[in-house]
Scaffold this active site. Structure first.
Site, PDB file in Angstrom:
ATOM      1  CE  LYS A   1      -3.214  -2.476   2.938  1.00 35.06           C
ATOM      2  NZ  LYS A   1      -4.003  -2.501   4.126  1.00 35.06           N
TER       3      LYS A   1
ATOM      4  CG  ASP B   1      -8.218  -6.075   7.784  1.00 37.60           C
ATOM      5  OD1 ASP B   1      -7.812  -7.247   7.755  1.00 37.60           O
ATOM      6  OD2 ASP B   1      -8.152  -5.327   6.802  1.00 37.60           O
TER       7      ASP B   1
END
Length: 466
Positions: free
Chosen positions: A172, A208
């Site tokens: 990312k 997550d």
């Protein structure tokens, strides 16, 4: 199964044009038999990923999370949560109230990470996080309290313990030096100690998906699967520890982060990948990696549709054979367009507005064909996801030697939440492929914040019971 959705979408398309378009869409329509095969392949891959000697080469990583229990409803207290997964990170103060079985987000603050810091030394990044955490504690009047902290760190890590997690590689857009191969909890604690003006209690590292499962698990104690279908896709579930060969111990359970996006990276899904999937993979930033995710998740669905529309236009089945600059631009057809186009009411009008925006000259047949294309791509995504979820539910049922399993799945992600037909189609697939499992779906509220606090709370309860 999705017959009703498809027939609605075929109205108003002349039979001759329809049969030609269907030729291109046929590879996206997976039969129940084919979905059963996909599920069986994933079942094998789960076992490979859990194996002591086979996990290194397994495409589905099956990472132990060291979360050994789901909430039992007795957890309580104040917690901090840190959520780092992109160009911003969040700091949260979360209160778990036992009497009301509620996880309350008391307050939160977003801190930006400057671009140069994403590429600079790791020490600088963690000093910045520690400084933002300090500002938040001051603003909340929490300075002086030593609160436990849940840390959602959405990068590929190898977890060694609940509070020890080694960064495998940055993704990312991050590339801070001195962090890969290091324990991120240690780096955070060192940054806080360098300041010397506050301290934190125990730290729990949270993926997550695990946060999603745990935030739902406080509301519903039978929640034992967490699933995300948004920009990417992943799932976790509670596995019997005796099957997790990389971890010592025979008794109890542990949450496993499957990293199922990598399913198919060894070529086992070749027979269901279309030519359009191949192009999406080859032009992505990580060719050959995360094949399953590229057929399912929000980051890629719009691009699959765009490539299909270009092909149909070139073959004069759309827009009288005339493309536009926007249609020929990679990623110009956004995945959110699919949700708008497939709306039951107003979908046709949305379609026409989107096509106009993309600089295309359309007629009413064109707009119906575009809806049909979006439906084929989103429907395949939902069915593949349903097949994968059914594999996890069936595994839990067989592990526990149950004739019938009743369980809850905590879900998060924009594709699941925003697409008008996705959740319905996914649930229908799971019912077909896991008929002995009764599954309730619970949409997660702020899994990465509240879930991180819950992981910390459950870990603390576990410590206090030892």
């Amino acid at each position: 199964m999705s017959g009703d959705a498809s027939t609605v979408h075929t109205d108003g398309i002349p039979p001759d044009a329809l049969s030609k378009v269907q030729e291109y869409l046929e590879p996206f329509h997976l039969s129940v038999e084919k979905l059963r095969e996909v599920s069986a392949r994933l079942r094998k891959d789960l076992v490979r990923g859990l194996g002591k000697h086979s996990h290194h080469k397994a495409p589905v990583k099956m990472l132990p999370t060291f979360v050994r229990a789901t909430p039992d409803g007795t957890e309580k207290g104040d917690f901090l949560a840190l959520d780092l997964g992109g160009t911003n990170f969040r700091v949260l103060h979360v209160r778990v109230v036992e009497e009301e079985q509620k996880v309350l987000k008391m307050d939160s603050q977003i801190c930006a990470i400057p671009k140069e810091m994403m590429l600079g030394p790791g020490v600088q990044l963690f000093d910045h996080i520690a400084a933002c955490l300090n500002d938040f504690l001051v603003s909340q009047n929490l300075k002086g309290q030593t609160l436990p902290l849940g840390f959602t760190f959405s990068f590929p890590c190898e977890q060694k313990e609940i509070d020890k997690s080694i960064l495998i590689r940055w993704t990312k857009g991050f590339n801070c030096s001195g962090v890969e191969g290091e324990d991120v909890v240690k780096l955070l604690k060192e940054a806080i100690h360098r300041r010397g003006d506050y301290d934190i209690g125990s730290v729990a590292m949270v993926n997550d998906t695990v946060g999603t499962m745990m935030s739902c698990g406080y509301r519903d104690q039978s929640c034992e699967i967490g699933m995300i279908i948004g920009t990417g896709t992943n799932a976790c579930y509670m596995e019997e520890i005796k099957n997790v060969r990389r971890v010592e111990g025979e008794d109890g359970r542990m949450c496993i982060n499957t990293e199922w996006g990598g399913f198919g990276d060894d070529g086992c899904l070749k027979d269901i990948r279309t030519e359009f999937d191949v192009v999406v993979d080859e032009t992505s930033i990580n060719p050959g990696i995360h094949n399953f995710e590229k057929m399912i998740s929000g980051m890629y669905l719009g691009e699959i549709v765009r490539l299909l529309l270009v092909r149909l236009t070139e073959n004069k089945l759309l827009f009288e054979g005339r493309t536009s600059e926007a249609l020929l631009t990679p990623d110009a057809f956004e995945t959110k367009f699919m949700s708008e186009i497939e709306e039951r009411d107003g979908g046709l009008e949305n379609t026409q507005n989107i096509l106009t925006e993309l600089g295309l000259k359309w007629d009413s047949v064109d707009s119906r064909i575009v809806r049909l294309v979006c439906n084929a791509v989103s429907s395949r995504s939902a069915r593949l996801c349903g097949a994968a979820l059914a594999t996890l539910a069936n595994r839990i049922r067989v592990n526990r030697r149950l004739d019938h399993l009743k369980t809850t799945v905590g879900v998060d992600g924009t594709v699941y939440k925003k697409h008008p037909n996705f959740s319905e189609e996914l649930r229908a697939t799971v019912r077909l492929l896991a008929p002995d499992c009764d599954i309730t779906f619970l949409v997660s509220e702020d899994g990465s914040g509240k879930g991180a606090a819950m992981v910390t709370a459950v870990a603390q309860m576990g410590q206090s019971k030892l």
